[in-house]
Design a protein around this motif. Structure first.
Motif, PDB file in Angstrom:
ATOM      1  N   PRO A 190       0.832  -1.203   0.000  1.00  0.00           N
ATOM      2  CA  PRO A 190       0.000   0.000   0.000  1.00  0.00           C
ATOM      3  C   PRO A 190       0.870   1.259   0.000  1.00  0.00           C
ATOM      4  O   PRO A 190       1.866   1.327   0.728  1.00  0.00           O
ATOM      5  N   GLU A 191       0.506   2.207  -0.836  1.00  0.00           N
ATOM      6  CA  GLU A 191       1.327   3.403  -0.999  1.00  0.00           C
ATOM      7  C   GLU A 191       1.448   4.177   0.309  1.00  0.00           C
ATOM      8  O   GLU A 191       2.470   4.804   0.586  1.00  0.00           O
ATOM      9  N   GLY A 192       0.394   4.061   1.104  1.00  0.00           N
ATOM     10  CA  GLY A 192       0.385   4.786   2.362  1.00  0.00           C
ATOM     11  C   GLY A 192       1.528   4.411   3.285  1.00  0.00           C
ATOM     12  O   GLY A 192       1.949   5.209   4.128  1.00  0.00           O
ATOM     13  N   ALA A 193       2.017   3.181   3.133  1.00  0.00           N
ATOM     14  CA  ALA A 193       3.074   2.717   4.026  1.00  0.00           C
ATOM     15  C   ALA A 193       4.432   3.306   3.654  1.00  0.00           C
ATOM     16  O   ALA A 193       5.381   3.245   4.431  1.00  0.00           O
ATOM     17  N   TYR A 194       4.511   3.873   2.435  1.00  0.00           N
ATOM     18  CA  TYR A 194       5.809   4.312   1.919  1.00  0.00           C
ATOM     19  C   TYR A 194       6.463   5.381   2.802  1.00  0.00           C
ATOM     20  O   TYR A 194       7.639   5.301   3.133  1.00  0.00           O
ATOM     21  N   ALA A 195       5.640   6.373   3.207  1.00  0.00           N
ATOM     22  CA  ALA A 195       6.191   7.498   3.974  1.00  0.00           C
ATOM     23  C   ALA A 195       6.877   7.000   5.243  1.00  0.00           C
ATOM     24  O   ALA A 195       8.019   7.386   5.544  1.00  0.00           O
ATOM     25  N   ALA A 196       6.211   6.087   5.972  1.00  0.00           N
ATOM     26  CA  ALA A 196       6.767   5.586   7.225  1.00  0.00           C
ATOM     27  C   ALA A 196       8.044   4.786   6.975  1.00  0.00           C
ATOM     28  O   ALA A 196       9.041   4.908   7.700  1.00  0.00           O
ATOM     29  N   ILE A 197       8.014   3.964   5.921  1.00  0.00           N
ATOM     30  CA  ILE A 197       9.188   3.132   5.618  1.00  0.00           C
ATOM     31  C   ILE A 197      10.365   4.018   5.240  1.00  0.00           C
ATOM     32  O   ILE A 197      11.488   3.817   5.704  1.00  0.00           O
ATOM     33  N   ARG A 198      10.068   5.039   4.413  1.00  0.00           N
ATOM     34  CA  ARG A 198      11.139   5.946   3.972  1.00  0.00           C
ATOM     35  C   ARG A 198      11.728   6.682   5.174  1.00  0.00           C
ATOM     36  O   ARG A 198      12.950   6.782   5.316  1.00  0.00           O
ATOM     37  N   ALA A 199      10.834   7.123   6.044  1.00  0.00           N
ATOM     38  CA  ALA A 199      11.302   7.856   7.225  1.00  0.00           C
ATOM     39  C   ALA A 199      12.205   6.961   8.076  1.00  0.00           C
ATOM     40  O   ALA A 199      13.275   7.365   8.526  1.00  0.00           O
ATOM     41  N   ALA A 200      11.779   5.672   8.261  1.00  0.00           N
ATOM     42  CA  ALA A 200      12.570   4.746   9.070  1.00  0.00           C
ATOM     43  C   ALA A 200      13.931   4.518   8.444  1.00  0.00           C
ATOM     44  O   ALA A 200      14.954   4.462   9.140  1.00  0.00           O
ATOM     45  N   ALA A 201      13.961   4.379   7.114  1.00  0.00           N
ATOM     46  CA  ALA A 201      15.215   4.123   6.423  1.00  0.00           C
ATOM     47  C   ALA A 201      16.139   5.329   6.531  1.00  0.00           C
ATOM     48  O   ALA A 201      17.321   5.203   6.871  1.00  0.00           O
ATOM     49  N   LEU A 202      15.577   6.523   6.285  1.00  0.00           N
ATOM     50  CA  LEU A 202      16.394   7.745   6.319  1.00  0.00           C
ATOM     51  C   LEU A 202      16.954   7.983   7.718  1.00  0.00           C
ATOM     52  O   LEU A 202      18.107   8.391   7.873  1.00  0.00           O
ATOM     53  N   ALA A 203      16.151   7.695   8.714  1.00  0.00           N
ATOM     54  CA  ALA A 203      16.575   7.926  10.094  1.00  0.00           C
ATOM     55  C   ALA A 203      17.814   7.103  10.442  1.00  0.00           C
ATOM     56  O   ALA A 203      18.589   7.468  11.313  1.00  0.00           O
ATOM     57  N   HIS A 204      18.014   5.978   9.768  1.00  0.00           N
ATOM     58  CA  HIS A 204      19.174   5.117  10.057  1.00  0.00           C
ATOM     59  C   HIS A 204      20.217   5.181   8.953  1.00  0.00           C
ATOM     60  O   HIS A 204      20.946   4.231   8.713  1.00  0.00           O
ATOM     61  N   GLY A 205      20.251   6.300   8.245  1.00  0.00           N
ATOM     62  CA  GLY A 205      21.284   6.502   7.222  1.00  0.00           C
ATOM     63  C   GLY A 205      21.031   5.718   5.952  1.00  0.00           C
ATOM     64  O   GLY A 205      21.921   5.557   5.126  1.00  0.00           O
ATOM     65  N   GLY A 206      19.812   5.213   5.768  1.00  0.00           N
ATOM     66  CA  GLY A 206      19.498   4.447   4.568  1.00  0.00           C
ATOM     67  C   GLY A 206      18.717   5.269   3.559  1.00  0.00           C
ATOM     68  O   GLY A 206      18.713   6.498   3.611  1.00  0.00           O
ATOM     69  N   ALA A 207      18.083   4.591   2.648  1.00  0.00           N
ATOM     70  CA  ALA A 207      17.282   5.268   1.638  1.00  0.00           C
ATOM     71  C   ALA A 207      16.161   4.347   1.199  1.00  0.00           C
ATOM     72  O   ALA A 207      16.235   3.126   1.388  1.00  0.00           O
ATOM     73  N   ALA A 208      15.123   4.915   0.600  1.00  0.00           N
ATOM     74  CA  ALA A 208      14.002   4.114   0.102  1.00  0.00           C
ATOM     75  C   ALA A 208      13.468   4.746  -1.170  1.00  0.00           C
ATOM     76  O   ALA A 208      13.507   5.962  -1.316  1.00  0.00           O
ATOM     77  N   ALA A 209      13.042   3.905  -2.106  1.00  0.00           N
ATOM     78  CA  ALA A 209      12.480   4.430  -3.352  1.00  0.00           C
ATOM     79  C   ALA A 209      11.386   3.504  -3.830  1.00  0.00           C
ATOM     80  O   ALA A 209      11.539   2.287  -3.821  1.00  0.00           O
TER      81      ALA A 209
END
Ligand SMILES: Nc1ncnc2c1ncn2[C@@H]1O[C@H](COP(=O)(O)OP(=O)(O)OP(=O)(O)O)[C@@H](O)[C@H]1O
Ligand SMILES: [Mg+2]
Lengths: 225, 857
Positions: free
Chosen positions: B70-89
């Motif tokens: 679900p697209e809605g989950a993207y924001a949370a996943i991206r935020a979690a990844a960025l917070a730990h020096g990662g990335a999401a696309a």
């Protein structure tokens, strides 16, 4: 090596040679002095060509030694034997002396070329002497048998060898032509101070000889003419 | 030494087309090797780019089966990844059909241009260009970007009509990206668009196919895991590229091996050409030696010739190779595309190192092959007048050495195959030894075989004919000139036969296996082999229910593909593919065990064990993982580790990496997973399978499923198989072609050389027609002998390829099926080649004016 060898053009010391168990030469002793003309007579199959091959270092004796222009052939390398043949020996055979790949000029020039020497003048002079002046550009295939032998004589003598070995050089020619070739050989060899071993089974040629060798049953008998 | 060069040049010029054939022979050898190397490199490159183009730098991916994330989950996943020096696309992708280019597809690749940078150099490089219409890409409906090569390859215009499922749409090509060497340009036929554009076109609003992640550490992984919506899971991304890379490696290895065979054949030809060039001019060398040419000068002459020929041939060969590579590349990329994944339009880049390799190969191989003949020439005895020595004697003398060398290599072959570790490299080394060993024995065996043939001809009452007698004698006498070429022909025919038998056996095995395995009528699965393999796209329960509600289904066999973690008997652990299913009792016959079950009772016992929780493993799995029936594997499940017995090893040609099978009931219990990744359906009596497929497709709607009848699946499989081996067929015929050419050169040379003998025969009253007949009979003997000797070598090679190479590289075993028709064809090929080779010069000799021929020196 005795001191006489050094002066001789060719010396055979107790040379023996057999093929497939058949003895062709049996402890043959012989010497050719510088400038001397030797006629070698013998039946077909008696070993005349074998003597020529041994003298030119193209074959090795089973025993005994061959000394060519002061060099014992058995004691030098194949390369040195070859260089000796290139510089000190002239060869004329009954036929197939020439390389069909090369022109008349190139055939006569071959030994100089192999040595990396120029020799153009000598070749021109030689061709004139055998009566082929101006025909150096032709191919041997297009010459008559007599003309081919003239080229062979020129090629055998152009480098002024100490020893000329002629193995039935007239065998394939008519009498008149044969006479011309023999005259050329004798005249040119003498003119250049070389020795000549002339192989034939025609006794008439004894006339040109300083010395005659007869080969029979592996034994060489010598006589002065 | 200019005089030597003159002599060499003029002596070659006497037979210009012998020299030309020799150069062509070498050139072809170089061409085949170079072409394979170039095509291989290009395909490998395109393949690697395709993989990175799609997988990019992602370390993990969030996936959620066919339903999507679900697209809605993207924001949370991206935020979690960025917070730990990662990335999401986010990624939405699907294959769409090009309406104006029937049969061609475009991969629609929907991305978020602002999140791309860390992931795909390809897609983000596009945006660095100032002139790039980013705003249009983001806002304009149906806006896409493709690479220049892709646009050209597909002939795309500004407006592109596509079909996805049942919907037809028009896309706008707003820009093409020039070929600046980045991955996008070289990779698959990809059209990049904004995520929202892809969602809209594909009818997947609010859904993402996956979210690519770069997670630097375990902490980032657990942070993202907690942010996952229900039904979604995280899988490592690298697996996809890695396993694909392994798969194609095996394919490349096989291809290189073929190139090697072509080269060995080429080397033999060079050796033959060089040695004949020496034998032919024995008189010349002897006269030169008599006139005072040293052995070194003769050596220099022959090697100098070889060097010049080698340079000519190498340059010609590389040029031919580049041309050939374009042709091979099409076959190679199509094969890889068919077998493993999408792959883009690959282009041959003239790799300088491969070109240099080809040049060096041609020159060095020629020099190496000419060395022995050159030494032989240098040893020529000085002679004037007619030659007395018979060169055949020298050849006869070398036969015992050939026999010794050949026998030694065969023994070495046996030792390597039996004694050394069963790796693919050792397999090739062993097979190479065997092939060269056999090639060395061919000349030794030729004479007895030819004598045998002459004897046979005698029995057939032909033997009294003087021409036959003359011909059989001549073959023996000519072996010194033709022996190596005949050996090369034998080896090439053997190689062709071996490959043909192997491919034929493989095809038969696959066909039989497909026939028994595809016992259901319709197969439904996630569309991509790769996606299915990762095991992350189970069919949604509602979708499954919808499909199974379609009328006309008699029986259903659900299957769950998954990746599970397993510990092997040696203590190591790895992720492996698992298929969980529950076979219908009457489809058990489709599973063939290797080694076969000892008795029907043993077979029953194995199935009982399977139902009770034992494992089956496929043959490639058993080979690659070095396990056998009776071994235990520890399968790690959410409900604890299970120590399971391998009940049997089953034949399976569907994957060369292999899989373990587990009863679906056990899987559900241990993994608490009801998911289904594929369905096999049996049609009710009287129901047309194609009709059923059509109804199922209708029921599936837009869901990305592949719904195929077993017949279509089988046809598709066989097509892929045939395409895979199309390239091997091309190469083996090339190798045979090289050999035939070499033989033509060798036999023609002999016939030319015998012009004088022929002239004598004609002078003695033999007619031109009889001269030709003599040559043909002679060549027939030679060709038949070469063909007959090729049979045992070819069958042995086929056995080696089947039982050693295929087994070691893929883990597949199969029976060797020796098609007698192929054996006959091999002998006919060799004999035909030999006759053609002999005919031309004989015809010329028969027409030559007699006087000229008789007097030719
Ligand atoms: N290379 C060889 N191999 C075997 N036998 C040879 C070889 N050379 C010579 N012979 C044999 O040695 C014997 C002498 O040969 P040679 O050629 O010396 O005779 P010839 O006196 O020159 O004869 P002709 O007058 O016929 O030329 C012959 O029987 C010959 O067969
Ligand atoms: Mg003689």
């Amino acid at each position: 090596m005795n001191p006489a060898d050094v002066k001789s053009a060719l010396t055979f010391n107790r040379v023996s040679k057999s093929f497939a168990g058949r003895t062709i030469l049996n402890a043959v002793d012989a010497t050719v002095n510088p400038g001397e003309i030797v006629v070698l007579l013998g039946r077909s199959g008696s070993g005349k060509s074998t003597i020529v091959n041994l003298a030119a270092g193209m074959e090795q004796p089973d025993s005994g030694s061959v000394v060519l222009a002061g060099h014992p052939l058995a004691q030098v390398s194949e390369r040195e034997r070859t260089l000796l043949r290139r510089r000190s020996v002239g060869l004329v055979f009954q036929a197939f002396n020439l390389l069909p790949e090369l022109t008349v000029f190139e055939n006569v020039h071959l030994r100089h070329a192999l040595d990396g020497r120029d020799g153009t003048k000598e070749v021109e002079a030689m061709l004139a002497e055998v009566g082929l002046a101006g025909r150096g550009g032709e191919h041997p295939d297009h010459l008559s048998g007599g003309e081919q032998q003239r080229v062979a004589v020129a090629a055998a003598l152009v480098h002024q060898p100490a020893l000329v070995l002629a193995d039935e050089p007239t065998g394939a020619l008519d009498q008149v032509t044969a006479g011309v070739i023999v005259d050329l050989l004798v005249r040119l060899t003498r003119g250049r101070g070389g020795a000549l071993v002339f192989v034939t089974h025609n006794p008439e040629y004894v006339a040109i000889a300083d010395r005659v060798w007869r080969l029979d049953d592996g034994q060489l008998s010598q006589e002065r003419s | 030494m200019t005089i030597l060069a003159t002599i060499a040049w003029r002596s070659q010029r006497q037979h210009p087309w012998l020299a030309a054939l020799a150069i062509l022979g070498i050139a072809l050898g170089v061409a085949v090797a170079t072409a394979i190397a170039l095509a291989n490199a290009a395909a490998r490159h395109a393949f690697a780019e395709s993989i990175t183009g799609i997988v990019g730098n992602a370390s993990h991916q969030v996936v959620a089966g066919s339903a999507g994330v679900p697209e809605g989950a993207y924001a949370a996943i991206r935020a979690a990844a960025l917070a730990h020096g990662g990335a999401a696309a986010p990624v939405v992708e699907a294959e769409v059909a090009l309406i104006d280019r029937p049969g061609r597809t475009l991969r629609l690749f929907g991305i978020d241009p602002f999140a791309e940078a860390p992931f795909r150099a390809s897609t983000s490089a596009v945006q660095r260009d100032r002139a790039f219409p980013l705003a249009r890409l983001l806002t304009e409906p149906g806006a896409i970007v493709v690479s220049q090569p892709t646009a050209e390859a597909l002939g795309l215009s500004d407006k592109i009509r596509i079909r996805h499922g049942t919907t037809i749409r028009e896309l706008t090509l707003i820009a093409t990206v020039p070929d600046d060497g980045n991955a996008l340009n070289r990779s698959a036929t990809i059209a990049v668009c904004d995520v929202s554009t892809a969602q809209e076109i594909l009818g997947r609003l609010g859904v993402l196919d996956r979210i690519d992640l770069i997670l630097p550490d375990g902490e980032a992984l657990s942070a993202v895991t907690t942010a996952l919506p229900s039904g979604a899971e995280i899988v490592p991304a690298a697996r996809r590229g890695d396993s694909l890379r392994q798969l194609t490696e095996a394919f490349h290895t096989n291809l290189s091996a073929l190139g090697l065979i072509a080269l060995v054949v080429g080397m033999f030809l060079i050796a033959n050409t060089a040695s004949f060039a020496v034998v032919r001019r024995r008189e010349l060398f002897s006269r030169l030696r008599a006139h005072g040419a040293t052995p070194g000068q003769i050596l220099a002459l022959v090697l100098g010739e070889a060097l010049v020929a080698g340079i000519f041939a190498a340059v010609l060969g590389v040029a031919l190779g580049i041309a050939l590579a374009h042709f091979l590349l099409r076959l190679v990329t199509r094969t890889i595309g068919d077998l493993y994944a999408v792959i883009g339009p690959a282009t041959i880049s003239i790799d300088r190192s491969i070109v240099l390799q080809g040049l060096a190969l041609g020159i060095l191989a020629t020099l190496l092959a000419a060395l022995w003949p050159a030494l032989d020439a240098a040893r020529s005895a000085p002679r004037l007048g007619l030659l007395r020595t018979v060169p055949e004697r020298a050849w006869r003398r070398s036969l015992p050495w050939l026999a010794l060398g050949g026998g030694g290599l065969l023994a070495l072959c046996g030792a390597v195959l039996v004694g050394l570790p069963p790796t693919i490299t050792w397999g090739f080394v062993g097979l190479g030894c065997g092939l060269i060993g056999a090639a060395l024995l061919v000349p030794v065996l030729l004479l007895p075989v030819v004598s045998g043939l002459a004897w046979l001809a005698g029995i057939l009452a032909l033997g009294r004919h003087p021409l036959v007698t003359l011909a059989s004698r001549a073959v023996g006498a000519n072996l010194s000139r033709t022996g190596i070429a005949v050996a090369a022909l034998s080896v090439a025919c053997a190689a062709a036969l071996g490959m043909t038998l192997m491919v034929g056996s493989f095809r038969l095995a696959l066909d039989t296996w497909l026939a028994t395995t595809l016992s259901a009528d319709v197969y439904i699965s996630a569309p991509r082999l790769v996606a299915a393999r990762v095991g992350a796209q189970p069919l949604e329960p509602t979708l499954t229910a919808r499909l199974l509600a379609v009328p006309g289904i008699a029986a259903v066999l659900p299957k769950r593909d998954a990746v599970v973690s397993v510990t092997f008997p040696d203590g190591t652990s790895d992720d492996v593919d698992m298929a969980a299913f529950e076979p219908l009792p009457d489809s058990r016959d489709a599973f063939v065990a290797r080694p076969a079950f000892a008795s029907p009772a043993a077979r029953e016992a194995a199935w009982t064990a399977f139902t009770g929780g034992a494992l089956f493993v496929t043959e490639p799995f058993a080979t690659h993982r070095a396990v056998k029936a009776g071994d235990h594997l520890i399968v790690h499940t959410p409900t604890g580790d299970q120590r399971l017995t391998i009940a049997a090893v089953l034949v399976d040609y569907s994957s060369d990496q292999g899989a373990v099978y587990l009863h679906r009931e056990r899987y559900r219990a241990w993994f608490s997973d009801d998911g289904i990744t594929a369905l096999a359906l049996t049609a009710a009596p009287g129901v047309e399978v194609e009709d059923l497929c059509a109804r199922l497709r209708l029921a599936a709607g837009d869901a990305p499923l592949s719904i195929t009848s077993s017949r279509a699946l089988k046809t598709a499989s066989m097509t892929v198989f045939d395409r895979t081996f199309a390239i091997t067929a091309v190469i083996r015929w090339l190798a045979a072609g090289v050999a035939v050419l070499g033989l033509i050169a060798a036999l023609a040379a002999v016939q030319f050389e015998r012009a004088r003998t022929t002239a004598r025969l004609r002078a003695a009253g033999v007619t031109p027609r009889e001269v030709i007949a003599l040559a043909v009979i002679e060549c027939l003997f030679t060709g038949l002998a070469a063909g007959l000797l090729a049979i045992p070598i070819g069958v042995a090679l086929a056995a080696g390829l089947t039982h050693v190479i295929n087994r070691r590289s893929f883990g597949w075993s199969m029976e060797l099926h020796t098609d007698p028709w192929q054996l006959v064809l091999t002998v006919a090929l060799a004999a035909g080649a030999a006759i053609i080779a002999g005919l031309i010069p004989a015809w010329r000799a028969s027409r030559r004016p007699l006087a000229e021929a008789l007097h030719a020196d």
